[in-house]
Design a protein around this motif. Structure first.
Motif, PDB file in Angstrom:
ATOM      1  N   ASN A 143       3.845 -32.834  40.183  1.00 56.61           N
ATOM      2  CA  ASN A 143       3.545 -33.853  40.464  1.00 56.61           C
ATOM      3  C   ASN A 143       1.933 -33.778  39.750  1.00 56.61           C
ATOM      4  N   ALA A 187      -3.891 -29.035  40.980  1.00 56.40           N
ATOM      5  CA  ALA A 187      -4.716 -29.733  39.136  1.00 56.40           C
ATOM      6  C   ALA A 187      -4.874 -28.435  38.282  1.00 56.40           C
ATOM      7  N   GLN A 236      -6.666 -31.290  33.712  1.00 58.47           N
ATOM      8  CA  GLN A 236      -7.760 -32.474  33.941  1.00 58.47           C
ATOM      9  C   GLN A 236      -9.359 -31.919  33.554  1.00 58.47           C
ATOM     10  N   THR A 273      -1.669 -32.456  38.159  1.00 59.23           N
ATOM     11  CA  THR A 273      -2.772 -32.926  37.415  1.00 59.23           C
ATOM     12  C   THR A 273      -3.857 -31.552  36.210  1.00 59.23           C
ATOM     13  N   ASN A 307       2.295 -39.327  32.155  1.00 51.05           N
ATOM     14  CA  ASN A 307       1.220 -40.375  32.198  1.00 51.05           C
ATOM     15  C   ASN A 307      -0.221 -39.204  30.966  1.00 51.05           C
ATOM     16  N   SER A 315      -4.098 -39.736  30.446  1.00 53.92           N
ATOM     17  CA  SER A 315      -4.994 -40.206  30.841  1.00 53.92           C
ATOM     18  C   SER A 315      -6.378 -40.593  29.967  1.00 53.92           C
ATOM     19  N   GLY A 363      -5.358 -36.016  32.326  1.00 51.88           N
ATOM     20  CA  GLY A 363      -6.053 -36.079  32.257  1.00 51.88           C
ATOM     21  C   GLY A 363      -6.837 -36.783  31.294  1.00 51.88           C
ATOM     22  N   ASN A 364      -7.949 -37.736  31.500  1.00 55.25           N
ATOM     23  CA  ASN A 364      -8.916 -38.364  30.837  1.00 55.25           C
ATOM     24  C   ASN A 364      -9.609 -38.095  30.043  1.00 55.25           C
ATOM     25  N   THR A 377       4.844 -38.429  39.505  1.00 59.18           N
ATOM     26  CA  THR A 377       3.694 -38.550  37.624  1.00 59.18           C
ATOM     27  C   THR A 377       2.582 -36.904  37.544  1.00 59.18           C
ATOM     28  N   THR A 378       3.151 -35.825  36.718  1.00 58.73           N
ATOM     29  CA  THR A 378       2.357 -35.152  35.824  1.00 58.73           C
ATOM     30  C   THR A 378       1.358 -35.647  35.246  1.00 58.73           C
ATOM     31  N   THR A 379       0.150 -36.132  35.002  1.00 61.89           N
ATOM     32  CA  THR A 379      -0.620 -36.427  34.530  1.00 61.89           C
ATOM     33  C   THR A 379      -1.579 -35.484  33.740  1.00 61.89           C
TER      34      THR A 379
END
Length: 233
Positions: A140, A118, A144, A142, A191, A193, A172-173, A168-170
């Motif tokens: 793949n 990450a 974040q 995150t 993605n 989030s 973060g939320n 998936t590359t995210t």
């Protein structure tokens, strides 16, 4: 650095303008695991490796890095504020974990994110991908909020794309993502989030798919391409 590795292991300060020349097969370790404070303009030449694997703090007056091609390799550790770091070359992120701590990173050229872990953004860290900037995910992993201080922001006025990685590359939320230019899914899944707002520009699916946990808030521009979109729009 002509051969072997030169490690700057003590805590010290770099100010003004400097050139780092590293020949093929040689390594310059900027921090040696310690804390260094950089302020000014720093240029790299050669086909060796300039490595960051410690804490590099950008002074309040800011710093600019211009390292071409694969020369600069961020293999771990922390880029820390309070200053603004402007990238006019190529930053290669290749590590299990990298942290931006209270730093604003303004990318005017290339950030290549190929690490397996990450990117943590702490204490209100900001990533500005400028009009000439390309932020390219080849993994793949995150990006974040690491849970410390204020939540982070990602502002895209250039090109953000996922060009490799079947997974998936995210983003973060807790990452507030704003697009005013181009977001391009070329492989796997992008993605989001956290919040996703497009004011102008394009969100496109070109060989990849796109997902969002919250709403994709498309206020202007276009949403286009062929692929699978899994989100509330």
């Amino acid at each position: 650095v002509l051969t072997g590795t030169l490690s700057l292991a003590g805590n010290n300060t770099a100010t003004g303008s400097a050139t780092f020349t590293v020949t093929g097969g040689a390594v310059l370790d900027l921090t040696g695991g310690s804390t260094h404070i950089y302020t000014g303009n720093f240029i790299g030449t050669g086909v060796g490796t300039i490595r960051l694997n410690g804490v590099l703090q950008v002074g309040a007056a800011g710093a600019a890095f211009n390292f071409p091609g694969s020369l600069f390799q961020w293999t771990g550790g922390t880029l820390k504020g309070p200053g603004v770091l402007t990238n006019t070359g190529t930053l290669n992120l290749n590590a299990g974990l990298q942290t931006l701590d209270g730093l604003t990173l303004s990318n005017a050229a290339n950030v290549v994110w190929a690490g397996t872990g990450a990117i943590n953004l702490n204490n209100g860290a900001v990533m500005n991908n400028l009009a000439s900037g390309v932020f390219e995910a080849q993994n793949n992993a995150t990006l974040q909020w690491g849970g410390f201080g204020g939540a982070p922001t990602f502002n895209n006025a250039g090109l953000v794309r996922k060009s490799a990685g079947a997974g998936t590359t995210t983003f973060g939320n807790a990452v507030a993502f704003t697009n005013t230019a181009t977001v391009n899914a070329q492989a796997g899944v992008m993605n989001f989030s956290g919040s996703y707002i497009q004011i102008t520009g394009t969100t496109s699916l070109n060989g990849g798919n796109l997902a969002a946990s919250g709403a994709l808030n498309i206020q202007g521009g276009s949403l286009s391409g062929a692929g699978v979109l899994t989100a509330t729009v």
